[in-house]
Design a protein around this motif. Structure first.
Motif, PDB file in Angstrom:
ATOM      1  N   ASP A 184      -8.470  -3.859   5.787  1.00 25.67           N
ATOM      2  CA  ASP A 184      -8.708  -2.436   5.364  1.00 25.67           C
ATOM      3  C   ASP A 184      -9.614  -1.618   6.287  1.00 25.67           C
ATOM      4  O   ASP A 184      -9.485  -0.419   6.244  1.00 25.67           O
ATOM      5  CB  ASP A 184      -8.897  -2.235   3.966  1.00 25.67           C
ATOM      6  CG  ASP A 184      -7.822  -2.642   3.019  1.00 25.67           C
ATOM      7  OD1 ASP A 184      -6.673  -2.728   3.282  1.00 25.67           O
ATOM      8  OD2 ASP A 184      -8.136  -3.247   1.890  1.00 25.67           O
ATOM      9  N   ASP A 185     -10.346  -2.443   7.032  1.00 27.39           N
ATOM     10  CA  ASP A 185     -11.343  -1.687   7.803  1.00 27.39           C
ATOM     11  C   ASP A 185     -10.989  -1.510   9.099  1.00 27.39           C
ATOM     12  O   ASP A 185     -10.049  -2.080   9.673  1.00 27.39           O
ATOM     13  CB  ASP A 185     -12.828  -2.438   7.830  1.00 27.39           C
ATOM     14  CG  ASP A 185     -13.368  -3.003   6.600  1.00 27.39           C
ATOM     15  OD1 ASP A 185     -13.071  -2.042   5.661  1.00 27.39           O
ATOM     16  OD2 ASP A 185     -13.922  -3.928   6.010  1.00 27.39           O
ATOM     17  N   GLY A 245      -1.938  -3.614  11.476  1.00 32.71           N
ATOM     18  CA  GLY A 245      -2.131  -5.020  10.592  1.00 32.71           C
ATOM     19  C   GLY A 245      -1.787  -6.159  11.315  1.00 32.71           C
ATOM     20  O   GLY A 245      -2.486  -7.192  11.332  1.00 32.71           O
ATOM     21  N   GLU A 265       0.798  -1.212  -0.047  1.00 35.11           N
ATOM     22  CA  GLU A 265       0.064  -0.022  -0.053  1.00 35.11           C
ATOM     23  C   GLU A 265       0.690   1.258  -0.144  1.00 35.11           C
ATOM     24  O   GLU A 265       0.640   2.098  -0.713  1.00 35.11           O
ATOM     25  CB  GLU A 265      -0.868  -0.025   1.123  1.00 35.11           C
ATOM     26  CG  GLU A 265      -1.831   1.331   1.183  1.00 35.11           C
ATOM     27  CD  GLU A 265      -2.593   1.177   2.460  1.00 35.11           C
ATOM     28  OE1 GLU A 265      -3.495   2.037   2.643  1.00 35.11           O
ATOM     29  OE2 GLU A 265      -2.456   0.148   3.415  1.00 35.11           O
TER      30      GLU A 265
END
Length: 278
Positions: free
Chosen positions: A177-178, A162, A112
């Protein structure tokens, strides 16, 4: 009216080579840094022994092994080092906007992040730990599964968010991603450490040398027995996209420091400094 428009357009065409020449003369990012004689580092100095504040000769000074690496990069480039301290989650924005020239802050080169910035080679491989209250040793100290339904803390924008989601909470796929209702994300490690001390979170996930520094400073906290691997591949230095010459120069310094075993030396020295202020 048409003639005026054509005249303006023709004048614009004449100016274009001048603009292009000016851009060319400005040189690459590396050329610009050397020309001004200074390189600006962006970091989040709340992460001992990577980077942290130390009272040195009566003056607040940012030190740490990341800073030592940055100093070596500046030395190899023949320029001075300026340091800008900010929250971790604002570092890449500062890099993209040009407020800093490079970022060293124990940052993992995730896919990312690679969409927005370029990274150097890995300079340090990280292992992560969990900081818990000493009183909770029997409850959370020996098994990461014990944190499955607990409130956790991790630094906002950092890889530990993460890790907490995937390796503790069992989150997979797009859900990574939430935001997670049981992971509290704050901008600085001291704020997170206060949250665990005050019982607002049950554990804080942090890189092992960082976690050790905070545990040493807080007798009511301990490190859990388990650790988490960094699947993303360790820490690297971030540079604004398109500046491969600067990345190459930084990689050259990393290669030299690795060959001389200097980074291990820097980690040891920074750890001792961090311990000295506990």
């Amino acid at each position: 009216m048409l003639k005026k428009t054509l005249t303006v357009f023709a004048a614009f065409l004449l100016v274009l080579p001048v603009i292009a020449l000016g851009q060319k003369d400005a040189g690459s990012k590396l050329d610009q840094i050397k020309a001004k004689g200074k390189i600006i580092l962006g970091t989040s100095a709340d992460y001992p022994p990577y980077e942290f504040h130390l009272l040195k000769d009566g003056k607040d000074t940012i030190v740490g092994f990341d800073v030592a690496i940055a100093e070596e990069i500046a030395k190899d480039l023949g320029v001075t080092l300026e340091i800008k301290d900010m929250n971790f989650d604002g570092l890449l924005a500062a890099l993209v906007s040009g407020n800093v020239d490079f970022v060293i802050s124990g940052m993992t080169p995730t896919e990312e992040r690679k969409q927005n910035v370029d990274f150097s080679d890995i300079y340090y491989q990280a292992v992560h730990g969990a900081v818990i209250r000493a009183a909770d040793t029997g409850k959370y100290g020996s098994d990461p599964a014990s944190l499955k339904n607990a409130m956790l803390g991790a630094q906002k924008g950092a890889i530990q968010v993460g890790i907490a989601k995937e390796q503790i909470k069992g989150v997979t796929g797009a859900a990574l991603d939430d935001n997670h209702p049981q992971i509290k994300e704050l901008g600085t490690l001291p704020d997170l450490i206060m949250e665990v001390k005050n019982g607002k979170v049950e554990a804080v996930v942090a890189e092992l040398p960082v976690a050790k520094a905070y545990v040493k400073a807080n007798p009511d906290l301990i490190l859990a027995d388990y650790t988490f691997e960094d699947s993303e591949g360790g820490s690297a230095i971030a540079v604004k996209k398109g500046n491969q010459d600067l990345v190459s120069a930084i990689n050259k310094t990393i290669a030299r420091l690795t060959a001389e075993d200097k980074i291990t030396e820097f980690v040891g020295t920074a750890s001792l400094l961090a311990d000295s202020q506990q």
